[in-house]
Design an enzyme around this catalytic site. Structure first.
Site, mmCIF file in Angstrom:
data_model
loop_
_atom_site.group_PDB
_atom_site.id
_atom_site.type_symbol
_atom_site.label_atom_id
_atom_site.label_comp_id
_atom_site.label_asym_id
_atom_site.label_seq_id
_atom_site.Cartn_x
_atom_site.Cartn_y
_atom_site.Cartn_z
ATOM 1 N N GLY A 73 -14.857 8.235 -2.569
ATOM 2 C CA GLY A 73 -15.048 6.956 -3.251
ATOM 3 C C GLY A 73 -15.389 7.064 -4.721
ATOM 4 O O GLY A 73 -15.958 6.132 -5.293
ATOM 5 N N ASN A 95 -2.254 0.216 -5.654
ATOM 6 C CA ASN A 95 -2.681 1.526 -5.170
ATOM 7 C C ASN A 95 -2.686 2.502 -6.330
ATOM 8 O O ASN A 95 -1.943 2.333 -7.295
ATOM 9 C CB ASN A 95 -1.688 2.013 -4.102
ATOM 10 C CG ASN A 95 -2.017 3.393 -3.563
ATOM 11 O OD1 ASN A 95 -3.178 3.702 -3.259
ATOM 12 N ND2 ASN A 95 -1.010 4.253 -3.457
ATOM 13 N N HIS A 154 -1.996 6.558 -7.006
ATOM 14 C CA HIS A 154 -1.450 7.767 -6.385
ATOM 15 C C HIS A 154 -1.673 8.935 -7.338
ATOM 16 O O HIS A 154 -1.422 8.805 -8.542
ATOM 17 C CB HIS A 154 0.047 7.588 -6.098
ATOM 18 C CG HIS A 154 0.609 8.722 -5.314
ATOM 19 N ND1 HIS A 154 0.406 8.862 -3.961
ATOM 20 C CD2 HIS A 154 1.317 9.806 -5.704
ATOM 21 C CE1 HIS A 154 0.979 9.976 -3.547
ATOM 22 N NE2 HIS A 154 1.547 10.563 -4.581
HETATM 23 C C1 GAR Z 1 -7.639 9.938 -5.438
HETATM 24 O O1 GAR Z 1 -7.263 11.051 -6.207
HETATM 25 C C2 GAR Z 1 -6.440 9.070 -5.110
HETATM 26 O O2 GAR Z 1 -5.457 9.088 -6.094
HETATM 27 C C3 GAR Z 1 -5.943 9.727 -3.851
HETATM 28 O O3 GAR Z 1 -7.101 10.035 -3.130
HETATM 29 C C4 GAR Z 1 -8.134 10.379 -4.059
HETATM 30 C C5 GAR Z 1 -9.406 9.667 -3.652
HETATM 31 O O4 GAR Z 1 -10.498 10.130 -4.396
HETATM 32 N N1 GAR Z 1 -5.054 8.830 -3.123
HETATM 33 C C6 GAR Z 1 -4.020 9.260 -2.421
HETATM 34 O O5 GAR Z 1 -3.735 10.444 -2.292
HETATM 35 C C7 GAR Z 1 -3.177 8.151 -1.795
HETATM 36 N N2 GAR Z 1 -1.912 8.639 -1.363
HETATM 37 P P1 GAR Z 1 -11.866 9.325 -4.410
HETATM 38 O O6 GAR Z 1 -12.242 9.021 -2.956
HETATM 39 O O7 GAR Z 1 -12.850 10.259 -5.042
HETATM 40 O O8 GAR Z 1 -11.665 8.075 -5.199
#
Ligand code: GAR
Length: 189
Positions: free
Chosen positions: A12, A102, A104
């Site tokens: 998060g 979203n 990515h």
């Molecule tokens: C982020 O880097 C986001 O871009 C990725 O998950 C991570 C979450 O980090 N999302 C994906 O890979 C979606 N396909 P966080 O929980 O520290 O924000």
């Protein structure tokens, strides 16, 4: 007032940056954190900031009628996916047309699609010998990572970069740009 629900599955860190960025904002409020993973870090972040949370397990996620009411009771009119790993059900996309975005952790249309999330993305980018990667913020439709692109930013990949180093570079971009882009998108509409 625009009330945002942030959907997140993991640590998060993006959710926290967004919450901090809009704290005290009179036009944009983070009204709800939706999470699919008990114990996820994002739930602690929500608690620390006094934001309501909704935990949705897999079976319930695929029949959105049961939680659409909760989104409505929180007056949610915009959805931000920040590290959320399930495909949005078509009926949610219908209720929030052009109002779900979203982030990515790569330069779409490359390195997206089912199974491409988190470290897997960075591993694939490095395995392909790419010289740069970055972030993509895009609208969500009923296909993984295929909605119209709103914003991209790039980072350079150096020889010897590991997936962890690339993940850090990408997180820096995400934390800087995601809150700003959300603000511009909402205020520009
Ligand atoms: C982020 O880097 C986001 O871009 C990725 O998950 C991570 C979450 O980090 N999302 C994906 O890979 C979606 N396909 P966080 O929980 O520290 O924000």
């Amino acid at each position: 007032m625009v009330n945002i629900a942030i959907f997140a599955s993991g640590a998060g860190s993006n959710a926290e940056k967004i919450i901090q960025y809009f704290k005290g904002n009179k036009a944009i409020n983070i009204g709800l954190i939706v999470c699919n993973k008990p114990g996820a870090g994002v739930l602690d972040i929500a608690a620390n900031h006094g934001i309501d949370t909704l935990l949705i397990e897999k079976l319930r996620f695929s029949s959105p009628e049961s939680y659409l009411a909760e989104l409505k009771s929180h007056h949610i009119n915009f959805i931000v996916l920040a590290g959320f790993l399930w495909k949005m059900p078509a009926s949610i996309v219908e209720v929030y047309p052009q109002r779900i975005i979203n982030i990515h952790p790569a330069l779409l249309p490359n390195y997206g699609g089912k199974g491409m999330y988190g470290m897997r993305v960075h591993q694939a980018v490095l395995a392909a010998g790419e010289k740069e990667s970055g972030i993509t913020i895009h609208y969500v439709n009923e296909h993984y990572d295929e909605g119209n692109i709103i914003f991209q930013a790039k980072c350079t990949i150096e020889a010897g970069d590991t997936p962890e180093i690339l993940a850090q570079k990408v997180h820096v971009l995400e934390h800087k740009y995601f809150p700003e882009v959300i603000g511009q998108l909402i205020m520009g509409n």
